[in-house]
Design a protein around this motif. Structure first.
Motif, short mmCIF file in Angstrom:
data_model
loop_
_atom_site.label_atom_id
_atom_site.label_comp_id
_atom_site.label_asym_id
_atom_site.label_seq_id
_atom_site.Cartn_x
_atom_site.Cartn_y
_atom_site.Cartn_z
N LEU A 83 0.55 -7.50 10.08
CA LEU A 83 0.42 -8.00 8.71
C LEU A 83 0.02 -6.87 7.76
O LEU A 83 0.60 -6.72 6.68
CB LEU A 83 -0.63 -9.10 8.62
CG LEU A 83 -0.19 -10.51 8.92
CD1 LEU A 83 -1.38 -11.46 8.89
CD2 LEU A 83 0.88 -10.98 7.97
N LEU A 84 -0.96 -6.09 8.16
CA LEU A 84 -1.41 -4.99 7.31
C LEU A 84 -0.31 -3.96 7.11
O LEU A 84 -0.10 -3.47 6.00
CB LEU A 84 -2.65 -4.32 7.91
CG LEU A 84 -3.92 -5.16 7.86
CD1 LEU A 84 -5.03 -4.49 8.67
CD2 LEU A 84 -4.36 -5.38 6.44
N PHE A 85 0.41 -3.65 8.18
CA PHE A 85 1.51 -2.69 8.08
C PHE A 85 2.55 -3.18 7.07
O PHE A 85 2.96 -2.45 6.17
CB PHE A 85 2.16 -2.46 9.45
CG PHE A 85 3.40 -1.60 9.36
CD1 PHE A 85 3.29 -0.22 9.31
CD2 PHE A 85 4.66 -2.18 9.30
CE1 PHE A 85 4.42 0.57 9.22
CE2 PHE A 85 5.80 -1.39 9.21
CZ PHE A 85 5.68 -0.01 9.16
N TYR A 86 2.99 -4.42 7.22
CA TYR A 86 4.03 -4.93 6.34
C TYR A 86 3.54 -5.14 4.91
O TYR A 86 4.30 -5.02 3.96
CB TYR A 86 4.68 -6.19 6.90
CG TYR A 86 5.72 -5.83 7.93
CD1 TYR A 86 6.98 -5.39 7.54
CD2 TYR A 86 5.45 -5.89 9.28
CE1 TYR A 86 7.93 -5.02 8.46
CE2 TYR A 86 6.40 -5.53 10.22
CZ TYR A 86 7.64 -5.09 9.81
OH TYR A 86 8.58 -4.72 10.73
N LYS A 87 2.27 -5.44 4.75
CA LYS A 87 1.69 -5.56 3.41
C LYS A 87 1.78 -4.21 2.70
O LYS A 87 2.19 -4.13 1.53
CB LYS A 87 0.23 -6.02 3.51
CG LYS A 87 -0.51 -6.06 2.20
CD LYS A 87 -0.21 -7.33 1.45
CE LYS A 87 -1.12 -7.51 0.26
NZ LYS A 87 -0.75 -6.80 -0.92
N LEU A 88 1.43 -3.14 3.40
CA LEU A 88 1.55 -1.80 2.83
C LEU A 88 3.01 -1.45 2.59
O LEU A 88 3.37 -0.85 1.58
CB LEU A 88 0.93 -0.76 3.77
CG LEU A 88 -0.58 -0.78 3.92
CD1 LEU A 88 -1.01 0.19 5.00
CD2 LEU A 88 -1.25 -0.45 2.61
N GLU A 109 -1.82 6.34 4.94
CA GLU A 109 -2.69 5.17 4.76
C GLU A 109 -2.59 4.24 5.97
O GLU A 109 -3.60 3.75 6.47
CB GLU A 109 -2.31 4.42 3.48
CG GLU A 109 -3.26 3.30 3.15
CD GLU A 109 -2.96 2.65 1.81
OE1 GLU A 109 -3.69 1.71 1.46
OE2 GLU A 109 -2.02 3.07 1.11
N GLN A 110 -1.38 4.03 6.45
CA GLN A 110 -1.18 3.16 7.61
C GLN A 110 -1.86 3.74 8.84
O GLN A 110 -2.51 3.02 9.60
CB GLN A 110 0.33 2.97 7.84
CG GLN A 110 0.68 1.81 8.73
CD GLN A 110 0.68 2.17 10.21
OE1 GLN A 110 0.97 3.29 10.57
NE2 GLN A 110 0.37 1.20 11.04
N LYS A 111 -1.75 5.05 9.02
CA LYS A 111 -2.39 5.71 10.16
C LYS A 111 -3.92 5.59 10.06
O LYS A 111 -4.60 5.33 11.06
CB LYS A 111 -1.97 7.18 10.20
CG LYS A 111 -2.43 7.93 11.41
CD LYS A 111 -1.89 9.35 11.40
CE LYS A 111 -2.33 10.10 12.60
NZ LYS A 111 -1.84 11.49 12.60
N LYS A 112 -4.46 5.76 8.86
CA LYS A 112 -5.91 5.66 8.65
C LYS A 112 -6.39 4.24 8.97
O LYS A 112 -7.40 4.06 9.66
CB LYS A 112 -6.24 6.04 7.20
CG LYS A 112 -7.71 6.08 6.89
CD LYS A 112 -8.00 6.69 5.55
CE LYS A 112 -7.59 5.76 4.44
NZ LYS A 112 -7.95 6.22 3.09
N ILE A 113 -5.66 3.25 8.51
CA ILE A 113 -6.05 1.85 8.78
C ILE A 113 -5.97 1.56 10.27
O ILE A 113 -6.87 0.93 10.83
CB ILE A 113 -5.16 0.88 7.96
CG1 ILE A 113 -5.54 0.98 6.49
CG2 ILE A 113 -5.31 -0.55 8.46
CD1 ILE A 113 -4.61 0.23 5.56
N SER A 114 -4.90 2.02 10.92
CA SER A 114 -4.76 1.80 12.36
C SER A 114 -5.91 2.43 13.14
O SER A 114 -6.42 1.84 14.09
CB SER A 114 -3.43 2.39 12.87
OG SER A 114 -2.36 1.65 12.37
N LYS A 115 -6.32 3.62 12.72
CA LYS A 115 -7.43 4.30 13.39
C LYS A 115 -8.72 3.51 13.23
O LYS A 115 -9.47 3.33 14.19
CB LYS A 115 -7.60 5.71 12.82
CG LYS A 115 -8.67 6.52 13.52
CD LYS A 115 -8.77 7.91 12.95
CE LYS A 115 -9.90 8.64 13.65
NZ LYS A 115 -10.24 9.88 13.00
#
Length: 130
Positions: A83-88, A109-115
């Motif tokens: 969900l977060l990935f597709y929202k971004l 940003e996606q990598k930072k959130i995943s981490k």
């Protein structure tokens, strides 16, 4: 102060025109708000649908890979990650003009959130292995 019939008629017509303009402005504002809300609703619907399909596909792929290798453990990532990935991603796609910097920023940003998500799951023992 007394007005003749022509002045009263003119003031009446002017009042009707002003009321019509105010009503038209109100309708335009409502139409813009409605269109914006419909667009947001459509985008969120796309986000939820794409995220679910991706989550389902990835989980099924991991299970099949584990079966082909004769068993083993797979890591099942929560639907929230997708969900977060597709929202971004929708924010990126929604831009009128996407630049190389936008794409790089998206992946950073996606990598930072995943981490952050991974660190919190490990910290709280929330990684789901099957």
């Amino acid at each position: 102060m007394q007005f003749d019939k022509e002045t009263i008629t003119l003031l009446g017509v002017l009042g009707v025109i002003i009321a019509a303009i105010i009503a038209l402005i109100g309708q335009i504002v409502v139409a813009i708000i409605t269109k914006t809300n419909e667009r947001k609703k459509t985008l969120y619907s796309i986000v939820f649908e794409c995220a679910y399909k991706e989550w389902e596909y990835q989980n099924n792929r991991m299970i099949e890979t584990a079966k082909q290798k004769g068993g083993g453990t797979i890591t099942e990532y929560p639907y929230m990650d997708y969900l977060l990935f597709y929202k971004l991603f929708i924010k990126l796609v929604d831009k009128k003009k996407v630049t190389e910097k936008d794409i790089r920023d998206f992946f950073l940003e996606q990598k930072k959130i995943s981490k952050i998500l991974e660190e919190e799951r490990i910290k709280h023992g929330l990684i789901n292995h099957r």
